[in-house]
Design an enzyme around this catalytic site. Sequence first.
Site, PDB file in Angstrom:
ATOM      1  N   HIS A   1     -13.177  -6.311  -6.252  1.00  0.00           N
ATOM      2  CA  HIS A   1     -13.897  -5.123  -6.703  1.00  0.00           C
ATOM      3  C   HIS A   1     -15.196  -5.517  -7.390  1.00  0.00           C
ATOM      4  O   HIS A   1     -15.222  -5.816  -8.583  1.00  0.00           O
ATOM      5  CB  HIS A   1     -13.001  -4.369  -7.690  1.00  0.00           C
ATOM      6  CG  HIS A   1     -13.369  -2.947  -7.894  1.00  0.00           C
ATOM      7  ND1 HIS A   1     -12.486  -1.921  -7.706  1.00  0.00           N
ATOM      8  CD2 HIS A   1     -14.517  -2.357  -8.290  1.00  0.00           C
ATOM      9  CE1 HIS A   1     -13.069  -0.763  -7.971  1.00  0.00           C
ATOM     10  NE2 HIS A   1     -14.320  -1.011  -8.328  1.00  0.00           N
TER      11      HIS A   1
ATOM     12  N   HIS B   1     -19.446  -4.399  -7.619  1.00  0.00           N
ATOM     13  CA  HIS B   1     -20.556  -3.527  -7.238  1.00  0.00           C
ATOM     14  C   HIS B   1     -21.816  -4.391  -7.214  1.00  0.00           C
ATOM     15  O   HIS B   1     -22.348  -4.734  -8.268  1.00  0.00           O
ATOM     16  CB  HIS B   1     -20.701  -2.373  -8.236  1.00  0.00           C
ATOM     17  CG  HIS B   1     -19.471  -1.516  -8.317  1.00  0.00           C
ATOM     18  ND1 HIS B   1     -19.237  -0.459  -7.464  1.00  0.00           N
ATOM     19  CD2 HIS B   1     -18.387  -1.578  -9.135  1.00  0.00           C
ATOM     20  CE1 HIS B   1     -18.071   0.111  -7.767  1.00  0.00           C
ATOM     21  NE2 HIS B   1     -17.535  -0.554  -8.772  1.00  0.00           N
ATOM     22  N   LEU B   2     -22.240  -4.745  -6.022  1.00  0.00           N
ATOM     23  CA  LEU B   2     -23.391  -5.650  -5.911  1.00  0.00           C
ATOM     24  C   LEU B   2     -24.714  -4.889  -5.909  1.00  0.00           C
ATOM     25  O   LEU B   2     -25.774  -5.502  -5.908  1.00  0.00           O
ATOM     26  CB  LEU B   2     -23.248  -6.535  -4.672  1.00  0.00           C
ATOM     27  CG  LEU B   2     -22.009  -7.450  -4.692  1.00  0.00           C
ATOM     28  CD1 LEU B   2     -21.985  -8.346  -3.461  1.00  0.00           C
ATOM     29  CD2 LEU B   2     -21.971  -8.292  -5.956  1.00  0.00           C
ATOM     30  N   ARG B   3     -24.653  -3.572  -5.891  1.00  0.00           N
ATOM     31  CA  ARG B   3     -25.800  -2.673  -6.159  1.00  0.00           C
ATOM     32  C   ARG B   3     -26.882  -2.646  -5.075  1.00  0.00           C
ATOM     33  O   ARG B   3     -27.756  -1.791  -5.134  1.00  0.00           O
ATOM     34  CB  ARG B   3     -26.464  -3.023  -7.502  1.00  0.00           C
ATOM     35  CG  ARG B   3     -25.544  -2.972  -8.707  1.00  0.00           C
ATOM     36  CD  ARG B   3     -24.920  -1.606  -8.900  1.00  0.00           C
ATOM     37  NE  ARG B   3     -24.301  -1.449 -10.217  1.00  0.00           N
ATOM     38  CZ  ARG B   3     -23.322  -0.602 -10.481  1.00  0.00           C
ATOM     39  NH1 ARG B   3     -22.830   0.176  -9.509  1.00  0.00           N
ATOM     40  NH2 ARG B   3     -22.830  -0.494 -11.685  1.00  0.00           N
TER      41      ARG B   3
ATOM     42  N   ASP C   1     -14.695   4.653  -4.748  1.00  0.00           N
ATOM     43  CA  ASP C   1     -14.935   4.210  -6.127  1.00  0.00           C
ATOM     44  C   ASP C   1     -16.427   4.055  -6.386  1.00  0.00           C
ATOM     45  O   ASP C   1     -17.139   3.565  -5.518  1.00  0.00           O
ATOM     46  CB  ASP C   1     -14.226   2.856  -6.342  1.00  0.00           C
ATOM     47  CG  ASP C   1     -14.498   2.276  -7.708  1.00  0.00           C
ATOM     48  OD1 ASP C   1     -13.666   2.500  -8.595  1.00  0.00           O
ATOM     49  OD2 ASP C   1     -15.537   1.608  -7.883  1.00  0.00           O
TER      50      ASP C   1
ATOM     51  N   HIS D   1      -9.925   4.916  -7.219  1.00  0.00           N
ATOM     52  CA  HIS D   1     -10.199   4.995  -8.662  1.00  0.00           C
ATOM     53  C   HIS D   1      -9.452   6.226  -9.161  1.00  0.00           C
ATOM     54  O   HIS D   1      -9.905   7.346  -8.962  1.00  0.00           O
ATOM     55  CB  HIS D   1     -11.712   5.125  -8.891  1.00  0.00           C
ATOM     56  CG  HIS D   1     -12.115   5.303 -10.332  1.00  0.00           C
ATOM     57  ND1 HIS D   1     -13.318   4.879 -10.815  1.00  0.00           N
ATOM     58  CD2 HIS D   1     -11.485   5.858 -11.395  1.00  0.00           C
ATOM     59  CE1 HIS D   1     -13.419   5.164 -12.103  1.00  0.00           C
ATOM     60  NE2 HIS D   1     -12.309   5.773 -12.477  1.00  0.00           N
TER      61      HIS D   1
ATOM     62  N   HIS E   1      -8.352  -1.026 -11.075  1.00  0.00           N
ATOM     63  CA  HIS E   1      -8.595  -1.106 -12.521  1.00  0.00           C
ATOM     64  C   HIS E   1      -7.748  -0.130 -13.345  1.00  0.00           C
ATOM     65  O   HIS E   1      -8.278   0.693 -14.093  1.00  0.00           O
ATOM     66  CB  HIS E   1     -10.079  -0.949 -12.855  1.00  0.00           C
ATOM     67  CG  HIS E   1     -10.794   0.175 -12.158  1.00  0.00           C
ATOM     68  ND1 HIS E   1     -10.421   1.477 -12.251  1.00  0.00           N
ATOM     69  CD2 HIS E   1     -11.870   0.159 -11.326  1.00  0.00           C
ATOM     70  CE1 HIS E   1     -11.225   2.220 -11.531  1.00  0.00           C
ATOM     71  NE2 HIS E   1     -12.108   1.452 -10.960  1.00  0.00           N
TER      72      HIS E   1
ATOM     73  N   ASP F   1     -14.224  -5.518 -11.307  1.00  0.00           N
ATOM     74  CA  ASP F   1     -15.019  -4.287 -11.380  1.00  0.00           C
ATOM     75  C   ASP F   1     -16.423  -4.620 -11.893  1.00  0.00           C
ATOM     76  O   ASP F   1     -16.995  -3.912 -12.720  1.00  0.00           O
ATOM     77  CB  ASP F   1     -14.347  -3.228 -12.257  1.00  0.00           C
ATOM     78  CG  ASP F   1     -14.983  -1.844 -12.064  1.00  0.00           C
ATOM     79  OD1 ASP F   1     -15.826  -1.692 -11.149  1.00  0.00           O
ATOM     80  OD2 ASP F   1     -14.645  -0.926 -12.830  1.00  0.00           O
TER      81      ASP F   1
END
Lengths: 187, 355, 491
Positions: free
Chosen positions: C93, C95-97, C186, C213, C271, C366
């Site tokens: 998990h 978030h590489l944006r 998510d 989520h 999470h 996360d």
Amino acid sequence: MSGRQIMSADELRRATVRISHEIVEKQAGTNGLLLVGIQRRGVPLAHRIAAAIAEHESAQIPVGALDITFYRDDLSLVAQQPVVKGTSLPFDINGKTVVLVDDVLYTGRTIRAALDALMDFGRPSVVRLAVLVDRGHRELPIRADHVGKNVPTSREESVRVHLVEVDGEDSVEIERMADLAGGAPAA
Amino acid sequence: MTAGQPPGPPAVPEEQGVGVSVAVPSVDAAPHSQPVAWRHRHLLDVDVLSADETELVMRTTDAMREVLGRPIAKVPALRGTNVTILFYEASTRTRVSFEVAAKNLSADVVNIATATSSVVKGESFLDTLRTIEALGAGMLVLRHAHSGAPYLAAEHFGGSVLNGGDGWHAHPTQAILDLYTMRRRLPGGTVAGRKVVILGDALHSRVARSNIWSLTAAGADLWVCGPATLVRGLEAWAGSGVGPASRRFTVTSDVNAALRDADVVMALRLQQERMSGGLLPSLREYSARFGLTRERLALARPGALVMHPGPINEGVEIAPDVAEGIQSVITEQVANGVAVRMALLYLLAGVRGPR
Amino acid sequence: MNAASGSGSNVGSGQNGATGPGGALARGRAAAASAELEISRAWLVDPATGREGPGELVVRDGVLRAVTWLRGAEAAGVGPDGVIVVPGFTDLHAHLREPGDEAAETIASGLAAAAHGGFTTVCAMADTTPAADEPGVLIRVRALAAASGSPVRVLGVGALTAGRAGERLAALGELADAGAAAFSDDPAPVRSASILRSALAYAGMLGVPVVEHAVDPGLSHGAEANDGLVATVLGLRGSPAAAEEAAVGRDLAILADVVRDVPGVRLHLAHLSTAGSIALVRRAKAAGLPVTCDVTPHHLALTDGWLAGSRRWAWDGSDNPWADGPLAAAPYASSLRVEPPLRSAADAAACLVGLLDGTVDAVATDHAPVARPDREVEFGMSVPGIAGIETALGLLLAAVDAGRLPLARAIAALTSGPARVLGPRPASTAPGLIVGARADLVVIDRSAGWTVGPTTIRSLGAPSPLVGRDLPGLVLLTIADGRLAWEASGA
């Protein structure tokens, strides 16, 4: 106290009584007379002068207390705000003769602040100044009308007035600034 | 007094004295004790105040009340200091109280309200702070809708930050003026052991939170009373002893038990949005069950003080005849508010930051 | 500490190794092409076999050539407090944006951060702009990963619904064909129970897990923090544990319904943060439901007390952060704004118990970097998220050092656990010290630590709440797919 005594308790008492006579003489009586002590040792001194006048003139002179903290010209310079001790002028000063009373006259800045503070309460006809000790080194055009004792000093010295009401004893001492821990002239 | 003294102790040894009102001749008490030093550059909540510091605020407030009683109620203590009042929430009363306080101390006052600032243009809070500082502000009075915003401000603002209310979190000047008003009015001049009731929407109230800190610290027998939806969660605080272990209080929805033998009853403002949020059925029902009426007030001790932080919804949380009755000290709270804010501005102005 | 080396800058010497405190010797070179490495007298942990102990290994041409377990006198003095070697970590998990919020993170910076954290496989979440709801974004993310030169493997997570809007299914089949490792909306929950039911069935048909989520949007609406003592005192809007637990309960009920018709369905709850959620999953697993779950390192190690200024680890603290007197740090640090919110010490303890008893399958970071302008704002205005991919190992090792978590369980939660959650589809081999396979491993100096700070962190976003904190365990080398992904400076 480590300093050298320049006034004993007796001398202090005699000076106070003499000032009380001078004040009445200059006013030609006690009509319209007000005493205003500058916090903090000016306040008990003013009460003593009033008591002396009451004794020899049988007249009760009103006494006030003036805290000049908010009028100091060095508030923006000090590390911490001085503790406010309170102002009490339970009378109308308009048209009266106000005698400011303080313990030591030095640079004159305290008296400048006191005059400013006083004017915010009204318009006295006359303001006079009585001090127990004048040690010189004026930085402003201010002089005392009544002086208990003129004491030549250097700027490296400090004049300490002790009063029973505040300090538990009556005396005036002079000491070197180096002997004081972070102290400064009391006036 | 000379410049260039080493920081820390007052440059002139100062003794403790009493602040006196106009009517009382000056009497200096406790001549040999040293006053507590004020060390806070910011005041974000009352939780940081020691008992001695609270006393110092009370005494300085006394002195400010004396100033307010003068023919010219203005002293030059903050001359040359720029006090910027930045309010992100509409509040005429508190804003004006701060403004009057600052002006009474001869400060230069800049007022910024959200409607007139570039906040509405999307300028960030920190941008606004930087701008205010660049424009010379030495003190910032901040009202903000988000809990905790003053802590962010204190981190980034070079001068002093005085919290004028943040979200649901804190309203320190209100709590101090409440304490000051109680101490002036209660016999013996202390709240210690007195039963003080905060009545109403405590959950969403910064006034309640700051009062919980200051009144428990002062030793009051504090009760918080309101509908279950508006005091939810406070029970955990009441029993947990946040801060020194003795700081506990009582939470209840039983208004009769709360008011019985109370010395002070402080009603809180009820916001309309509590109804739309589904927390209450109606204003009418709230008023019927929790409104401070003359009948309910009769449960309290005779002469119990009635307080309210304002603005009042008359007939909702408090009945008009109670708000305007002989036991009400609500207008005195407003008057004391100016003196308290003068005292805090004065004390904070004496503490400078590392920059 | 200068314990191991893989020397890209010193090609050819192959002799710049050093002896670590456990007596381990790591020697070798790791060129861009493929790693060369010899490690002797280290502590090996192999979750594939469950074995751990003193050993040695050799990597040649990027391939793990030999693993030797030491015995008797050979093993003397080698312990888990020196240099340890474990398989590369998998983050379920992150978030590489990119694309969309490159000020917070890019694929390249995210993979550099991952390698620094010991991760060799990263699941890139679908909440990019545009969302990964059709194969184009997945393909682009893979191309960006390849262009970055990082050997860290990126597994794309596809959106579950179109635009992650929760109204109609995304191009699930095409996403699966394009290699989606999982489907997820998510950080949004799937609001509609009906859509979730369909999505689970369809994804189950495709053999792809759904990552949810779990939060009830009504109960969590406007929330800034965990609903509890801290939020009450600080005047923050609270999200109750029930907001998560109600959604977990709903999701499990729907899963039980779907599994009757679609046996291949798999639901992964991301999470989880409350004791109640862990209990619900424990019960569902006992009932045989195909559910897995993860917890984050920050929900294990941090509590809502940190919002008030506490800086104690969850296992050292109480639910009353003021119990021991005034708090060290200023309250309301925006860097602690995260969803789900940091919970109570009791919740963190329950998550740890879940990890120990197997209810929790994996630790996932996360990793959610936040751009500075989105973070340097009022607490309640901050974009939520903690960039945790570089500090995950350190937080777990802090729990290990505190005696709360066995080392092998911590490593399994980062390796075999996530692999089991993902299932057989994306993984070519299960994580383990497998001779003959491309080397995929992390060399960690357990006798050293590091300080979280702007110069030590590779992630682009605003500072982590752990800045200034010393964390145990220095990642000396990360080797992904036989290539050097991370090398501690000075090593």
